[in-house]
Design a protein around this motif. Structure first.
Motif, mmCIF file in Angstrom:
data_model
loop_
_atom_site.group_PDB
_atom_site.id
_atom_site.type_symbol
_atom_site.label_atom_id
_atom_site.label_comp_id
_atom_site.label_asym_id
_atom_site.label_seq_id
_atom_site.Cartn_x
_atom_site.Cartn_y
_atom_site.Cartn_z
ATOM 1 N N SER A 12 18.058 -16.899 -20.508
ATOM 2 C CA SER A 12 18.258 -18.345 -20.425
ATOM 3 C C SER A 12 19.326 -18.672 -19.385
ATOM 4 O O SER A 12 19.185 -19.613 -18.600
ATOM 5 N N GLU A 13 20.392 -17.871 -19.360
ATOM 6 C CA GLU A 13 21.452 -18.123 -18.381
ATOM 7 C C GLU A 13 20.947 -17.869 -16.973
ATOM 8 O O GLU A 13 21.267 -18.624 -16.049
ATOM 9 N N GLU A 15 17.945 -18.210 -15.894
ATOM 10 C CA GLU A 15 17.073 -19.333 -15.517
ATOM 11 C C GLU A 15 17.910 -20.557 -15.151
ATOM 12 O O GLU A 15 17.601 -21.272 -14.187
ATOM 13 N N PHE A 16 18.949 -20.781 -15.920
ATOM 14 C CA PHE A 16 19.845 -21.909 -15.646
ATOM 15 C C PHE A 16 20.479 -21.759 -14.265
ATOM 16 O O PHE A 16 20.486 -22.697 -13.466
ATOM 17 N N ILE A 17 21.011 -20.562 -13.979
ATOM 18 C CA ILE A 17 21.654 -20.305 -12.683
ATOM 19 C C ILE A 17 20.664 -20.492 -11.551
ATOM 20 O O ILE A 17 20.973 -21.073 -10.509
ATOM 21 N N SER A 19 18.014 -22.363 -11.487
ATOM 22 C CA SER A 19 17.715 -23.795 -11.320
ATOM 23 C C SER A 19 18.854 -24.505 -10.595
ATOM 24 O O SER A 19 18.619 -25.351 -9.720
ATOM 25 N N LEU B 115 24.183 -32.828 -11.569
ATOM 26 C CA LEU B 115 24.862 -31.577 -11.217
ATOM 27 C C LEU B 115 26.136 -31.855 -10.439
ATOM 28 O O LEU B 115 27.187 -31.275 -10.706
ATOM 29 N N LEU B 119 29.756 -30.748 -11.628
ATOM 30 C CA LEU B 119 30.576 -29.850 -10.804
ATOM 31 C C LEU B 119 31.883 -30.512 -10.399
ATOM 32 O O LEU B 119 32.944 -29.888 -10.382
ATOM 33 N N PHE B 130 32.420 -20.603 -9.560
ATOM 34 C CA PHE B 130 30.993 -20.819 -9.815
ATOM 35 C C PHE B 130 30.207 -20.900 -8.505
ATOM 36 O O PHE B 130 29.177 -20.243 -8.342
ATOM 37 N N TYR B 158 34.476 -18.219 -14.043
ATOM 38 C CA TYR B 158 33.020 -18.331 -13.924
ATOM 39 C C TYR B 158 32.367 -18.616 -15.274
ATOM 40 O O TYR B 158 31.524 -19.501 -15.400
ATOM 41 N N CYS B 162 30.285 -21.972 -16.304
ATOM 42 C CA CYS B 162 28.893 -21.931 -16.778
ATOM 43 C C CYS B 162 28.768 -22.670 -18.108
ATOM 44 O O CYS B 162 27.832 -23.465 -18.309
ATOM 45 N N LEU B 165 29.109 -26.466 -17.585
ATOM 46 C CA LEU B 165 27.949 -27.058 -16.911
ATOM 47 C C LEU B 165 26.737 -27.115 -17.830
ATOM 48 O O LEU B 165 25.992 -28.109 -17.834
ATOM 49 N N ARG B 166 26.537 -26.061 -18.599
ATOM 50 C CA ARG B 166 25.374 -26.053 -19.497
ATOM 51 C C ARG B 166 25.499 -27.156 -20.539
ATOM 52 O O ARG B 166 24.506 -27.802 -20.899
ATOM 53 N N LEU B 169 24.863 -30.524 -18.717
ATOM 54 C CA LEU B 169 23.517 -30.702 -18.201
ATOM 55 C C LEU B 169 22.448 -30.376 -19.240
ATOM 56 O O LEU B 169 21.273 -30.155 -18.873
ATOM 57 N N TRP B 173 18.176 -28.910 -17.704
ATOM 58 C CA TRP B 173 17.816 -27.582 -17.271
ATOM 59 C C TRP B 173 17.456 -26.740 -18.480
ATOM 60 O O TRP B 173 17.764 -27.133 -19.608
ATOM 61 N N PRO B 174 16.839 -25.589 -18.284
ATOM 62 C CA PRO B 174 16.516 -24.720 -19.437
ATOM 63 C C PRO B 174 17.780 -24.235 -20.135
ATOM 64 O O PRO B 174 18.797 -24.067 -19.506
#
Lengths: 122, 174
Positions: A12-13, A15-17, A19, B115, B119, B130, B158, B162, B165-166, B169, B173-174
Motif C-alpha cells: 500500500s505504501e 502504491e501511495f509513493i 502515485s 498534494l 507538502l 520526502f 521520511y 509519509c 501525507l497519507r 490525502l 490515493w490508495p
C-alpha cells in the motif's frame, strides 16, 4: 518473516509513493510558459559564468614539448664526427638523392667496397 | 552540464516553490543554485552533480526560511497592504486544464492541489527528506549527505512525512 498484514501495508505504501511521484511529475511537466522561459534564462545565465579550465597546465606542457623539440633539433644537426666511418644506408640515400652525376661516385663505391674488405681481412 | 540543468530545473523550481510559496523567490533560489553549481563544481564528475545541486538548493531554501523568520520578527507587526498577493496559489503556476477537460484531468488537478497543500504544510526537513527520496530517487545515505544529517534522521523525517501525507490525502490515493 513478514506477516501478511505487513506485506499489505508495504504494498500500500509503495502504491501511495508511486502515485505521489506520478502527480509530482505531472505538476512539473505542466509548468506555464513564462516559468519555463524564466528557468531557461536562469540556466543560460548560470552556464555563461562557467569558469575556463586552468590554462597554466597547458602552458607548462607546451613549454616542455617545445624544450624537447629544441633538444631533438640540436641532436640532429650536430656536426659530423671527423673519424672515418663505414658507409651506411643513409650515405647511399644522400648519394642517390643528389643531383650530381653518379659516374663520379662509381669509383667511390669501389673504394668503399675495398675499405670494407680490408677491415674484414684485418 | 547544460543537459543536467535542463533536466533538473523543473523539479528544482517545484521543490523551491513548495518551500517558499512564492514564484519569484523560487526562481531566484533555483538560479542561485545553478550559478553556484556551475561556478564551483562544474569540474567535478557528472554523477556528483545531482547531490551537489540539491545540497546547494536545500541550503538556499533553509537560508531563505531563516531570513523570513528574521523578517517576520523585525517587521511582522507592520501591516502589509497586499498580504494575499505575496502567497500566490502554487497551482496557478500549473497550466490549467480547459473547461472541457476530461474528468480524469480535473481529478488529477485536484489531487495535485491537495498534494501541494499537504507538502507545504510539512516541516521543512520532512518535506526535504520526502522529496529527495521519492522524487529525486536518492537513497538514505545520499539523502543524508544532501541534508547534512544522519541516516537515522533521514529515516525519521521520511517516515513522519509519509504518515502525515497519507493522513492528509486519505481518500485521494490508495
Amino acid at each position: 518473516m513478514k506477516r501478511p498484514n505487513e506485506s499489505k501495508s508495504d504494498q500500500s505504501e509503495l502504491e501511495f509513493i508511486a502515485s505521489v511521484r506520478a502527480d509530482l511529475n505531472r505538476s512539473a511537466a505542466a509548468l506555464d510558459e513564462n516559468t519555463l522561459k524564466a528557468l531557461s534564462h536562469a540556466r543560460r545565465h548560470a552556464l555563461s559564468h562557467r569558469r575556463r579550465p586552468r590554462t597554466y597546465w597547458k602552458f607548462a606542457g607546451g613549454m616542455a614539448l617545445a624544450g624537447l623539440a629544441a633538444l631533438a633539433v640540436v641532436r640532429v644537426y650536430q656536426p659530423a664526427p671527423t673519424t672515418a666511418q663505414p658507409a651506411t644506408g643513409m650515405d647511399d640515400m644522400e648519394l642517390l638523392s643528389s643531383n650530381e652525376e653518379l659516374d663520379l661516385y662509381q669509383d667511390f663505391e669501389f673504394y668503399y667496397w675495398l675499405a670494407a674488405n680490408e677491415h674484414a681481412d684485418s | 552540464m547544460e543537459r543536467f540543468l535542463a533536466e533538473v530545473e523543473r523539479r528544482a523550481f517545484r521543490i523551491a516553490l513548495l518551500a517558499t510559496r512564492n514564484r519569484d523567490d523560487a526562481l531566484d533560489l533555483v538560479q542561485d543554485a545553478m550559478l553556484n553549481l556551475v561556478q564551483h563544481y562544474a569540474e567535478r564528475d557528472a554523477p556528483e552533480w545531482p547531490m551537489l545541486f540539491h545540497r546547494i538548493l536545500h541550503n538556499r531554501i533553509m537560508d531563505w526560511h531563516r531570513r523570513q523568520k528574521v523578517r517576520k520578527a523585525l517587521f511582522g507587526w507592520l501591516p502589509r497592504a497586499a498580504d494575499t498577493d505575496d502567497v500566490p496559489d502554487p497551482i496557478a503556476e500549473i497550466a490549467a486544464p480547459g473547461d472541457d477537460a476530461p474528468a480524469h484531468w480535473l481529478e488529477a488537478g485536484r489531487r495535485v492541489e491537495a498534494l501541494d497543500t499537504a507538502l507545504g504544510a510539512l516541516p521543512a526537513r520532512q518535506r526535504q527528506a520526502f522529496l529527495l527520496r521519492v522524487w529525486e530517487g536518492f537513497d538514505v545515505a545520499e539523502t543524508a549527505q544532501v541534508m547534512v544529517c544522519s541516516e537515522g534522521s533521514v529515516k525519521t523525517h521520511y517516515s513522519r512525512a509519509c504518515a502525515a501525507l497519507r493522513l492528509a490525502l486519505e481518500g485521494l490515493w490508495p
